[in-house]
Design an enzyme around this catalytic site. Structure first.
Site, mmCIF file in Angstrom:
data_model
loop_
_atom_site.group_PDB
_atom_site.id
_atom_site.type_symbol
_atom_site.label_atom_id
_atom_site.label_comp_id
_atom_site.label_asym_id
_atom_site.label_seq_id
_atom_site.Cartn_x
_atom_site.Cartn_y
_atom_site.Cartn_z
ATOM 1 N N THR A 282 0.840 -1.194 0.000
ATOM 2 C CA THR A 282 0.000 0.000 0.000
ATOM 3 C C THR A 282 0.875 1.244 0.000
ATOM 4 O O THR A 282 2.077 1.190 0.280
ATOM 5 C CB THR A 282 -0.897 0.066 1.245
ATOM 6 O OG1 THR A 282 -0.113 0.445 2.383
ATOM 7 C CG2 THR A 282 -1.579 -1.248 1.514
ATOM 8 N N ASP A 283 0.284 2.380 -0.292
ATOM 9 C CA ASP A 283 0.927 3.653 -0.039
ATOM 10 C C ASP A 283 0.755 3.968 1.457
ATOM 11 O O ASP A 283 0.078 3.249 2.197
ATOM 12 C CB ASP A 283 0.322 4.751 -0.907
ATOM 13 C CG ASP A 283 1.311 5.873 -1.193
ATOM 14 O OD1 ASP A 283 2.236 6.072 -0.382
ATOM 15 O OD2 ASP A 283 1.158 6.551 -2.217
ATOM 16 N N TYR A 284 1.342 5.065 1.884
ATOM 17 C CA TYR A 284 1.449 5.393 3.302
ATOM 18 C C TYR A 284 0.062 5.493 3.964
ATOM 19 O O TYR A 284 -0.712 6.401 3.681
ATOM 20 C CB TYR A 284 2.190 6.718 3.472
ATOM 21 C CG TYR A 284 2.708 6.994 4.860
ATOM 22 C CD1 TYR A 284 4.064 6.947 5.138
ATOM 23 C CD2 TYR A 284 1.841 7.312 5.896
ATOM 24 C CE1 TYR A 284 4.553 7.207 6.409
ATOM 25 C CE2 TYR A 284 2.317 7.556 7.173
ATOM 26 C CZ TYR A 284 3.680 7.512 7.424
ATOM 27 O OH TYR A 284 4.150 7.756 8.695
ATOM 28 N N GLY A 285 -0.223 4.513 4.827
ATOM 29 C CA GLY A 285 -1.446 4.566 5.623
ATOM 30 C C GLY A 285 -2.730 4.393 4.859
ATOM 31 O O GLY A 285 -3.816 4.686 5.390
#
Length: 753
Positions: A282-285
């Site tokens: 995933t991307d950040y968070g």
């Protein structure tokens, strides 16, 4: 523990010596055996990716991150700089966790490590695939010497709206060129993983992130699948075909579902249709961000949705680590889904050779010999000069002669931290030159350099200070700065203005509604033009900007983007004529922000207005207050010579053709020309773009030299994708266009059967 590690390393070494398919079978056997000894918690731990935090060498043992690693709760860390620090964390993973599984160590190495290359958008304007691959290769060499084995790059999102700041990290508006660049970057980063200076790439952001509405970062995306497959998907697919080891999902929704949990996107298209065999992070968070999107409801359900859709590694949401065990108990996820994700992460580590040698990327000697070397810096300087685009050169003002008095004025002229551009996580700007220092070196003993800052970056002091990595520009009183600049300029023979965006006015969370030169810079530039002296504008930007007033009033405009650590000297190389500019635009430049989104490969309406139309036509597709045409078209760029094109010809039959054109350098300077080939299908089952780039050649022509440039036009070039992603070829007439840019072309028609 040491005996076990040696046994594992020896076994892996034997397996890696096997050829082809046997290696795949060996990897399956090794990973399967390892997983048979893993607990559920250890498998879930491999799916957890976290920021390493502030690790101090010698004290890594005492950090919270270290505790999670010892417990087998982390598959990778990212954005930690320093081979000694990374080696300590890797040692904890290998020597103090139960099974000794090594870590992936990632970083946002977007356009160089400490030797910084031009921002990716600028690099795309070189149209030089060898330079793109070389820049990626050097970035991998430097970062791997400092312990990094995984890059969150390349970013290949297509974007047609220059208001979106992350254009600076991408390759422009064209799917064909974007695909070629994606392939080159994957080759440069990864190689075949056999060396310790190759890293694993992470293609991003999959998918459609560059299509956010209004160019507003993290915003909604909604489009037809026909458009997805033809305009936005090709660079992602090209990177997958080139073998990218991992993929990062995007923040946005696709068909109403966040990409992070979109099964159609991650499984049906990426894995089944494109045969991707790596892992998805995933991307950040972004798993946690599914909740405000209105999907999932809470972290537990969002995490289950993401895993079931095909996400393998959770960056920073802690959703997998804290909820998957409970989701397994209540049936929200299956053990098979957890095992599949774990296997993909472990296979990535196997491919990188980390099981054979966990310290493969932790050679402290390399950090002293391979980073920011003279050789790397020379490459960065040479490549940066290829990216600058000469937009205007009235009366041949450029190149400037090294004589008389030259005034260098503007807020970008003497700022060290803003030369490299956005997303320089590991950079050390104290090592880099300001433009003023570059001019001083170039003119030493030959001409007198006068300098004044002239103005602030913008009148709004709060916005000027908004810099992601401390890239501030000193503020002063605008009236006093302007007075000083006009005094200095009055003494000069020629004025060079270093103006435009600061580094962090483009990039992530840097959307803009007005793409003109910031207020106080516009005011100063107008006053300098009134002096009646020759004015050169060096336009710093990370995106297409609106230069309509400047095109009408400034003598010469050179777009220098953000050229990296060696930008100062590279700019001087071009301004003073040691290098002829060869950059060509990879995005359309609008006349006004209100024309956006704007791109050359658009569809016609039922009431089109011909290109070049200046008058308003009632009940047709045009603006009341402006013409349709851009200020500068896709593919545009001038140099210090001129080129003439002969009449193009096409030979061949069926579905295979050759298009040829003779190009002549009609000026007095050797220079590169980027010859471009476009195709149009004027009659099809679905509407097709007015033209599409299908080939280009970057050729060096000496003064007076002619060269025949030939392109292969294949069935693939004449085909398109339907809404299911299937390739469609329809026989009939096709227009083949060849020329200097997307506007300046000659057309020949063919009949393909």
């Amino acid at each position: 523990m040491k005996k076990i590690r040696k046994t594992i390393a020896a076994a892996v070494a034997c397996l890696l010596a096997l050829p082809g398919m046997a290696q795949t079978e060996a990897m399956d056997k090794f990973v399967g055996d390892l997983m048979s000894r893993m607990t559920l918690q250890e498998k879930i731990g491999q799916l957890n990716l976290q920021v390493a935090g502030d690790i101090t060498t010698g004290q890594a043992q005492d950090t919270q991150v270290a505790g999670i690693i010892k417990a087998g709760g982390m598959g990778g860390v990212f954005n930690l700089k320093g081979v000694e620090k990374i080696r300590e964390l890797q040692k904890i993973a290998v020597e103090q966790s139960r099974l000794g599984i090594p870590l992936l160590v990632g970083m946002d190495v977007i356009h160089g490590y400490e030797t910084i290359f031009p921002i990716p958008f600028a690099l795309s304007c070189s149209w030089d695939m060898q330079a793109v691959e070389e820049a990626a290769r050097i970035a991998a060499k430097e970062a791997s010497a400092d312990g990094i084995n995984w890059f969150f790059s390349p970013m290949v999102d297509i974007c047609v709206d220059a208001r979106w700041g992350r254009i600076s990290e991408g390759n422009g508006e064209d799917p064909y060129l974007g695909s070629e660049i994606a392939r080159a970057m994957i080759r440069g980063y990864q190689g075949d993983y056999s060396r310790n200076d190759n890293v694993m790439a992470c293609l991003k952001h999959y998918a459609l992130y560059g299509a956010v509405e209004s160019g507003l970062d993290y915003n909604t995306v909604d489009m037809s699948r026909l458009r997805m497959f033809n305009q936005y998907f090709p660079p992602y697919r090209a990177a997958v075909e080139e073998g990218t080891g991992s993929v990062m999902s995007s923040f946005n929704i696709v068909d109403g579902i966040p990409a992070t949990a979109n099964r159609w996107l991650l499984d049906d298209v990426l894995r089944k249709a494109w045969k991707f065999d790596g892992f998805v992070a995933t991307d950040y968070g972004s798993i946690g961000e599914m909740i405000p999107h209105g999907v999932g409801g809470d972290l537990k359900r969002a995490s289950a949705m993401a895993l079931n859709a095909g996400t393998d590694m959770d960056m920073c949401s802690m959703g997998f680590l804290t909820t998957l065990e409970q989701s397994l108990k209540d049936g929200s996820v299956s053990e098979e889904a957890i095992n599949t994700a774990c296997r993909r992460v472990l296979e990535a580590k196997y491919k990188l050779g980390l099981f054979k040698d966990p310290y493969k990327y932790c050679d402290v000697k390399r950090a002293k010999t391979d980073i920011f070397t003279a050789e790397n810096r020379a490459a960065a300087r040479r490549i940066a000069a290829e990216t600058f685009v000469l937009l205007k050169n009235g009366d041949g003002l450029l190149p400037l002669k090294k004589q008389g008095k030259i005034a260098l004025i503007g807020p970008l002229a003497d700022t060290r931290a803003n030369m490299a551009g956005t997303w320089c996580v590991a950079y050390t700007p104290d090592r880099y030159s300001t433009l003023k220092e570059g001019f001083e070196r170039a003119l030493a003993g030959k001409a007198e350099l006068l300098y004044a800052q002239g103005c602030n970056l913008m009148a709004d002091s709060v916005r000027q200070r908004a810099a992601e990595f401390g890239k501030t520009i000193a503020r002063g009183d605008d009236a006093a700065l302007k007075t000083e600049a006009l005094r200095v300029a009055a003494q000069a023979d020629v004025i060079v203005c270093a103006m435009g965006e600061s580094a962090d006015m483009s990039g992530e969370c840097a959307s803009r509604t007005d793409l003109r030169l910031p207020d106080v810079q516009r005011e100063l530039l107008a006053e300098l033009v009134k002096l009646g002296k020759p004015v050169v504008m060096l336009n710093f930007s990370g995106r297409p900007t609106v230069l309509t007033w400047e095109q009408d009033n400034v003598d010469a405009i050179l777009n220098v983007w953000f050229g990296g650590s060696e930008a100062a000297d590279a700019i001087c190389d071009v301004v003073f004529g040691d290098v002829a500019p060869s950059g060509r635009l990879t995005m359309t430049f609008p006349r006004t922000t209100g024309q956006l989104p704007m791109y050359y490969n658009h569809l016609n309406t039922g009431r089109p207005v011909p290109e070049g139309t200046k008058d308003f036509r009632k009940y047709a597709t045009n603006w009341l207050d402006n013409v349709n045409d851009p200020l500068y078209p896709f593919g545009y760029g001038l140099t210090y010579t001129t080129f003439a094109y002969g009449k193009p010809s096409v030979t061949g039959s069926g579905r295979e053709f050759k298009a040829s054109v003779t190009v002549t350098n009609t000026g007095k300077r050797d220079a590169y020309e980027v010859v471009q080939l476009y195709v149009r299908d004027p009659v099809a089952s679905v509407a097709r773009p007015v033209k599409e780039l299908k080939g280009f050649r970057r050729v060096l022509l000496k003064a007076g030299e002619s060269q025949e440039v030939t392109f292969d036009v294949t069935e693939k070039d004449l085909s398109y994708y339907d809404a299911e992603g299937r390739t469609v070829f329809e026989p009939g007439r096709f227009d083949i266009m060849v020329g200097h840019d997307s506007r300046s072309v000659q057309t020949v028609s063919i009949d393909a059967k």
